[in-house]
Design a protein around this motif. Structure first.
Motif, PDB file in Angstrom:
ATOM      1  N   GLU A 119     -13.706  -0.446  -4.494  1.00  0.00           N
ATOM      2  CA  GLU A 119     -13.268   0.785  -4.421  1.00  0.00           C
ATOM      3  C   GLU A 119     -14.062   1.803  -3.684  1.00  0.00           C
ATOM      4  O   GLU A 119     -13.597   2.518  -2.816  1.00  0.00           O
ATOM      5  CB  GLU A 119     -12.774   1.555  -5.882  1.00  0.00           C
ATOM      6  N   HIS A 129     -15.560  10.499  -8.078  1.00  0.00           N
ATOM      7  CA  HIS A 129     -14.819   9.216  -8.553  1.00  0.00           C
ATOM      8  C   HIS A 129     -15.970   8.214  -8.935  1.00  0.00           C
ATOM      9  O   HIS A 129     -16.070   7.535  -9.969  1.00  0.00           O
ATOM     10  CB  HIS A 129     -14.166   8.532  -7.162  1.00  0.00           C
ATOM     11  N   HIS A 185     -16.978   6.398 -12.298  1.00  0.00           N
ATOM     12  CA  HIS A 185     -17.267   4.763 -12.598  1.00  0.00           C
ATOM     13  C   HIS A 185     -18.791   4.812 -13.298  1.00  0.00           C
ATOM     14  O   HIS A 185     -18.790   3.900 -14.098  1.00  0.00           O
ATOM     15  CB  HIS A 185     -17.600   4.302 -11.253  1.00  0.00           C
ATOM     16  N   HIS A 217      -7.787   5.832 -15.851  1.00  0.00           N
ATOM     17  CA  HIS A 217      -8.686   5.830 -14.646  1.00  0.00           C
ATOM     18  C   HIS A 217      -7.697   5.460 -13.534  1.00  0.00           C
ATOM     19  O   HIS A 217      -7.721   6.171 -12.645  1.00  0.00           O
ATOM     20  CB  HIS A 217      -9.829   5.050 -14.568  1.00  0.00           C
ATOM     21  N   ASP A 234      -7.527   6.705  -9.679  1.00  0.00           N
ATOM     22  CA  ASP A 234      -7.481   5.623  -8.543  1.00  0.00           C
ATOM     23  C   ASP A 234      -6.280   5.910  -7.615  1.00  0.00           C
ATOM     24  O   ASP A 234      -6.318   5.944  -6.442  1.00  0.00           O
ATOM     25  CB  ASP A 234      -7.232   4.325  -9.181  1.00  0.00           C
TER      26      ASP A 234
HETATM   27 FE   LIG Z   1     -11.743   3.616  -9.584  1.00  0.00          FE
END
Ligand SMILES: [Fe+2]
Ligand SMILES: [Fe+2]
Length: 148
Positions: free
Chosen positions: A74, A89, A93, A129, A134
């Motif tokens: 990602e 983001h 994570h 998430h 995402d």
């Molecule tokens: Fe993600």
């Protein structure tokens, strides 16, 4: 977001369905695998203390390894497309990994309740998430590639 979580709760077994699809096969496949993993965790019933200990150890190793690969995929897409929400983001994570590390420490300190908490946390985290963060970089990615 909540809707997605509750729809999934109702289905109980967390099987993949198109509600979770973001439309990019590579990412969808990785999310599918993580949801499979989360379902195994939630459905796990320990046969003994030893069984639970080895299951937990293996589960943690699997989740950390797989999720790291997924996060790298990602983040690679976000960097390549210069996604403006990259830092936020990436932080999410990192926070997930930090939480997992905390669970490991708690478990090693003798807190056996951690396994259940970890299972529920993972399940909820993955679903929320996908639905909240995402979806943002995927939409951006699609916009960028369509405008090319
Ligand atoms: Fe993600
Ligand atoms: Fe993801």
């Amino acid at each position: 977001m909540e809707d997605l979580f509750y729809i999934c709760q109702k289905r109980n077994h967390l099987r993949w369905n198109n509600t979770y699809s973001l439309g990019i096969k590579l990412i969808d496949d990785q999310h599918k695998k993580i949801l499979d993993f989360a379902r195994d965790l939630v459905n796990y019933i320990p046969k003994s203390d030893e069984d639970r200990d080895s299951f937990f150890k293996e589960a943690i190793e699997k989740v950390v390894e797989y999720i790291k690969t997924h996060f790298a995929t990602e983040e690679g897409i976000m960097i390549a497309t210069r996604f403006p929400g990259y830092e936020e983001h990436k932080k999410a994570h990192e926070n997930f990994i930090l939480t997992v590390v905390r669970y490991i420490k708690d478990y090693e300190a003798g807190n056996r309740q951690v396994l259940t908490n970890f299972s529920h946390f993972t399940r909820k985290w993955v679903l929320t998430h996908i639905a909240i963060l995402d979806v943002k970089y995927i939409e951006y990615y699609k916009k960028i590639t369509i405008n090319r």
